[in-house]
Motif scaffolding. Structure first.
Motif, short mmCIF file in Angstrom:
data_model
loop_
_atom_site.label_atom_id
_atom_site.label_comp_id
_atom_site.label_asym_id
_atom_site.label_seq_id
_atom_site.Cartn_x
_atom_site.Cartn_y
_atom_site.Cartn_z
N SER A 266 70.26 62.69 45.60
CA SER A 266 70.40 63.78 44.70
C SER A 266 70.66 63.37 43.50
O SER A 266 70.05 62.41 42.89
N GLY A 267 71.23 64.18 42.51
CA GLY A 267 71.19 64.01 41.13
C GLY A 267 72.12 62.81 40.62
O GLY A 267 71.61 62.06 39.88
N LEU A 268 72.85 62.19 41.44
CA LEU A 268 73.58 60.73 40.80
C LEU A 268 72.69 59.90 41.21
O LEU A 268 72.50 58.94 40.23
N HIS A 269 71.80 59.91 42.33
CA HIS A 269 70.67 58.67 42.36
C HIS A 269 69.69 58.78 41.51
O HIS A 269 69.18 57.86 40.78
N VAL A 270 69.23 60.08 41.29
CA VAL A 270 68.33 60.34 40.11
C VAL A 270 68.80 59.75 38.79
O VAL A 270 67.85 59.25 38.11
N GLY A 271 69.83 60.26 38.41
CA GLY A 271 70.51 59.76 37.30
C GLY A 271 70.55 58.27 37.08
O GLY A 271 70.18 57.70 35.90
N VAL A 315 63.78 67.20 44.73
CA VAL A 315 62.97 67.83 43.85
C VAL A 315 64.03 68.46 42.71
O VAL A 315 63.45 68.70 41.58
N ARG A 316 65.06 69.17 43.30
CA ARG A 316 65.86 69.88 42.37
C ARG A 316 66.43 69.16 41.32
O ARG A 316 66.34 69.42 40.07
N ALA A 317 66.84 67.89 41.82
CA ALA A 317 67.53 66.75 40.72
C ALA A 317 66.53 66.25 39.79
O ALA A 317 66.66 66.06 38.83
N THR A 318 65.23 65.96 40.60
CA THR A 318 64.26 65.48 39.58
C THR A 318 63.90 66.63 38.50
O THR A 318 63.51 66.04 37.31
N THR A 319 63.60 67.74 38.87
CA THR A 319 63.19 68.77 37.91
C THR A 319 64.19 69.02 36.82
O THR A 319 63.73 68.98 35.56
N MET A 320 65.38 68.86 37.48
CA MET A 320 66.76 69.22 36.26
C MET A 320 66.52 67.97 35.32
O MET A 320 66.71 68.51 34.05
N PHE A 321 66.37 66.47 35.88
CA PHE A 321 66.42 65.49 34.95
C PHE A 321 65.24 65.39 33.89
O PHE A 321 65.07 64.96 32.90
N HIS A 332 67.44 67.01 21.50
CA HIS A 332 68.62 67.65 22.12
C HIS A 332 69.50 66.50 22.70
O HIS A 332 69.08 65.56 23.04
N GLY A 333 70.77 66.86 22.95
CA GLY A 333 71.73 65.88 23.90
C GLY A 333 71.06 65.78 25.17
O GLY A 333 70.54 66.56 25.78
N MET A 334 71.47 64.66 25.96
CA MET A 334 71.48 64.63 27.34
C MET A 334 71.84 65.77 28.01
O MET A 334 71.37 66.09 29.06
N PHE A 335 73.18 66.18 27.73
CA PHE A 335 73.64 67.54 28.35
C PHE A 335 73.98 68.40 27.62
O PHE A 335 74.79 69.11 27.55
N SER A 336 72.60 68.88 26.92
CA SER A 336 72.52 70.03 25.98
C SER A 336 72.56 71.29 26.96
O SER A 336 72.04 71.42 28.00
N SER A 342 68.07 76.72 30.24
CA SER A 342 66.64 76.82 30.51
C SER A 342 66.36 76.23 31.84
O SER A 342 65.36 76.69 32.59
N THR A 343 66.82 75.12 32.00
CA THR A 343 66.27 74.57 33.44
C THR A 343 66.74 75.46 34.75
O THR A 343 65.79 75.60 35.47
N ALA A 344 68.08 75.82 34.80
CA ALA A 344 68.39 76.97 35.63
C ALA A 344 67.67 77.95 35.81
O ALA A 344 67.14 78.58 37.01
N PHE A 345 67.29 78.70 34.67
CA PHE A 345 66.58 79.89 34.62
C PHE A 345 65.13 79.76 35.16
O PHE A 345 64.48 80.42 35.94
N LEU A 346 64.50 78.87 34.71
CA LEU A 346 63.05 78.33 35.22
C LEU A 346 63.13 78.16 36.62
O LEU A 346 62.35 78.70 37.54
#
Length: 637
Positions: A266-271, A315-321, A332-336, A342-346
């Motif tokens: 998930s997000g941890l691994h992708v990050g 897919v969710r984590a990769t899209t977010m990153f 922008h900052g990494m955690f802007s 915008s990511t959540a909305f799209l």
């Protein structure tokens, strides 16, 4: 002069409106007139939020903005309606569940485990009758049993079978998982249980998932060649997203330590992978000069997502990153916060299913909390030594993420790892080392001498990770279970956290008292409710593969079942785990054969053919037998 709070962005306003739209669509089965009343209510709620955030007069909202919001709301409602509609085309209802029809379906998602039942996702392509052929595009859930004598099913295989489909129904036992809602949020509403000898392989669609599945199998065997079975299972889960080889003890240890999310890519691994890729590609001059290392890193990131099976969480984590990296490329900052909104909305605009996905909720709540609280927590301490400063930054990052995910975790999983700070501190180091060494090993395992060195590094990193999680799980009071949090409490907890953030940011520290009282009230309510559940006397006739009863009193859960029924005993382990997670306490198992157990006014015994249960009352005995459709709760006097 009072500090000014920035005006909320368009992405925030649209995101709030989209979420309210989907929530209305999920919880409404009303007529058109009732829907219009609800629509008006949602608009009132939205503009109340709009007024509070904007700090402007409501009358300043122009008619043009109202019309645009209304159009967007209607679009979201239609988008969600089409998503919730069954994805079936040209198939008459009488043929969807008939016994004589032949069904053609393609295996699209899941992992087949030999000798046991595996939940797999199929796409139903056709329904064949004696006269007609009806196309379909419905997703179905198949609980598939792979016999060792049959060829193993692969992603992309097309099979035919005759067994009818049935609506997904929940188990009625207390504390049972809401599978119906879980699969419905993925667009799947029907299922069947199928053995490999009850189906025929009729073809194969050569698709990218199958090719990546072959590569994943080869890389899994590389881990099995150098690691012990326990560590190999962890390596395959952490690096490749394959959890089929995980031991039950490993799952229990990681759950008690609060590190279960590590075993699902998930997000941890992708990050971690994105950090490693950027670090390596930045060293290449021509990539660094044009900032092409971002693009190359994203390409490799998506290839990794496909290699791990392209599950929704990956897919969710990769899209977010991906959006975060694009935002960073634009300055922008990494955690802007703007990029996150915008990511959540799209993502919600593309698929309404994400809103009801637990992983999506936890991922974005963690990211939003990091964006809000990380800098403030980080500034609490400052260390001159670089190593200590990096360790504290990692601790602050984990603590901020825990603030964001805690209410949702308690709501869904009813348990809290008491040593989460210790776990996250060591996990940040050990998971990074295990992930990095695992990836390097897979890249070099075919090189004779180098593979020996990287293989040794993999052994040390995964053995350290496994032993550390086992040690934390064995600490006294490692896990608190039985925490019941309602949806309103979750909402109030997040509202209190947001108010604390605004109070600190605006410098109005006197306002911290109200959210503090709210959080204290939630804690007291949860604690009292947990103690009440532990002391309450309850009795259930369980829905299981045999006669079984659960008697719960004083934090002790007694499972009485028919002796010699091994399938029933294994099923009770799963039921006991779910019940313990929801209500706390400890399970105890009593196999009965020619015995009688007396619990105060309750007597349980065995008949010649089945268990029987007798509840003593003033006027006699109340007898219940094993034939029940659903779990039955018996109210004790």
């Amino acid at each position: 002069m009072k500090p000014k709070i920035n005006r909320p962005s368009l992405a925030l306003r649209l995101l709030i409106l989209l979420v309210l739209t989907y929530l209305l669509g999920e919880n409404s089965s009303a007529s058109l007139s009732e829907t219009m009343y609800a629509l008006a209510g949602v608009f009132v709620l939205y503009f109340c939020i709009h007024f509070l955030l904007m700090q402007h007069s409501f009358l300043r909202v122009s008619l043009k903005s109202l019309l645009l919001y209304l159009l967007f709301f209607c679009f979201g409602l239609l988008r969600f309606t089409f998503f919730k509609a069954p994805n079936i085309s040209n198939t008459p209802p009488q043929f969807t569940a008939c016994d004589s029809c032949v069904r053609i379906a393609e295996f699209t998602e899941g992992k087949v485990e030999e000798g046991r039942y595996s939940p797999l996702v199929f796409t139903l392509n056709e329904v064949l009758t004696r006269q007609e052929k009806y196309p379909s595009n419905e997703k179905i859930m198949v609980v598939y049993f792979q016999d060792s004598n049959e060829l193993t099913l692969q992603v992309g295989d097309v099979i035919s079978f005759k067994k009818p489909l049935k609506p997904i129904a929940n188990n009625s036992n207390p504390g049972a998982f809401d599978g119906k809602k879980y699969w419905s949020n993925k667009g799947i509403r029907r299922q069947l249980f199928l053995r490999s000898d009850e189906s025929i392989k009729v073809g194969h669609n050569s698709q990218w998932k199958h090719k990546f599945s072959i590569w994943r199998t080869k890389l899994s065997s590389a881990f099995e060649n150098v690691l012990a079975p326990k560590e190999a299972g962890i390596a395959k889960a952490l690096v490749l997203g394959d959890k089929s080889s995980l031991d039950k003890s490993v799952k229990d240890d990681f759950t008690a330590a609060g590190a279960m999310h590590v075993l699902a890519v998930s997000g941890l691994h992708v990050g971690i992978l994105l950090f490693c890729l950027q670090f390596c590609f930045q060293k290449i001059y021509f990539l660094r000069k044009k900032k092409l290392y971002f693009v190359v890193a994203l390409i490799v990131l998506w290839l990794y997502a496909l290699l791990t099976g392209a599950s929704p969480s990956v897919v969710r984590a990769t899209t977010m990153f991906t959006f975060l990296v694009i935002g960073k490329m634009r300055g922008h900052g990494m955690f802007s916060m703007e990029v996150l909104l915008s990511t959540a909305f799209l993502m919600l605009l593309i698929s309404p299913a994400y809103l009801f996905d637990i992983g999506f909720q936890l991922s974005f709540s963690a990211m939003f909390a990091i964006a809000l609280f990380f800098e403030g927590i980080q500034r609490i301490f400052y260390f001159r030594q670089k190593i200590l400063r990096k360790i504290w930054e990692g601790t602050a990052l984990c603590f901020a993420a825990q603030i964001g995910t805690l209410p949702l975790s308690l709501y869904y999983f009813h348990q809290f790892p008491n040593y989460f700070l210790l776990t996250n501190l060591v996990l940040l180091i050990l998971a990074f080392a295990a992930m990095f060494s695992g990836l390097v090993f897979l890249l070099t395992y075919f090189i004779p001498y180098m593979s020996a060195v990287t293989g040794m590094a993999v052994k040390m990193s995964f053995l350290s990770l496994s032993n550390t999680m086992e040690w934390i799980a064995d600490l006294p009071y490692a896990l608190t279970q039985g925490i019941q949090l309602s949806a309103w409490m979750v909402f109030l907890a997040y509202l209190a956290c947001f108010m604390i953030h605004l109070s600190i940011k605006s410098g109005r520290l006197k306002l911290l008292g109200f959210p503090g009282i709210v959080l204290l009230g939630i804690v007291l309510n949860v604690t009292l409710q947990r103690e009440k559940n532990l002391r309450q006397s309850r009795m259930f006739m369980l829905e299981a593969r045999g006669p079984a009863v659960l008697y719960s009193q004083d934090a002790k859960h007694c499972f009485i079942y028919e002796k010699g029924n091994e399938r029933l005993r294994k099923e009770l382990d799963f039921i006991a785990k779910s019940y313990q997670q929801s209500y706390g306490g400890e399970p105890v198992f009593y196999p009965l054969e020619g015995e009688v157990i007396q619990f105060e006014n309750l007597r349980i015994g065995v008949n010649t053919d089945s268990l029987f249960y007798q509840l003593a009352k003033e006027y006699g005995y109340f007898n219940l037998h094993e034939k029940i459709e659903k779990c039955l709760e018996i109210r004790l006097p």
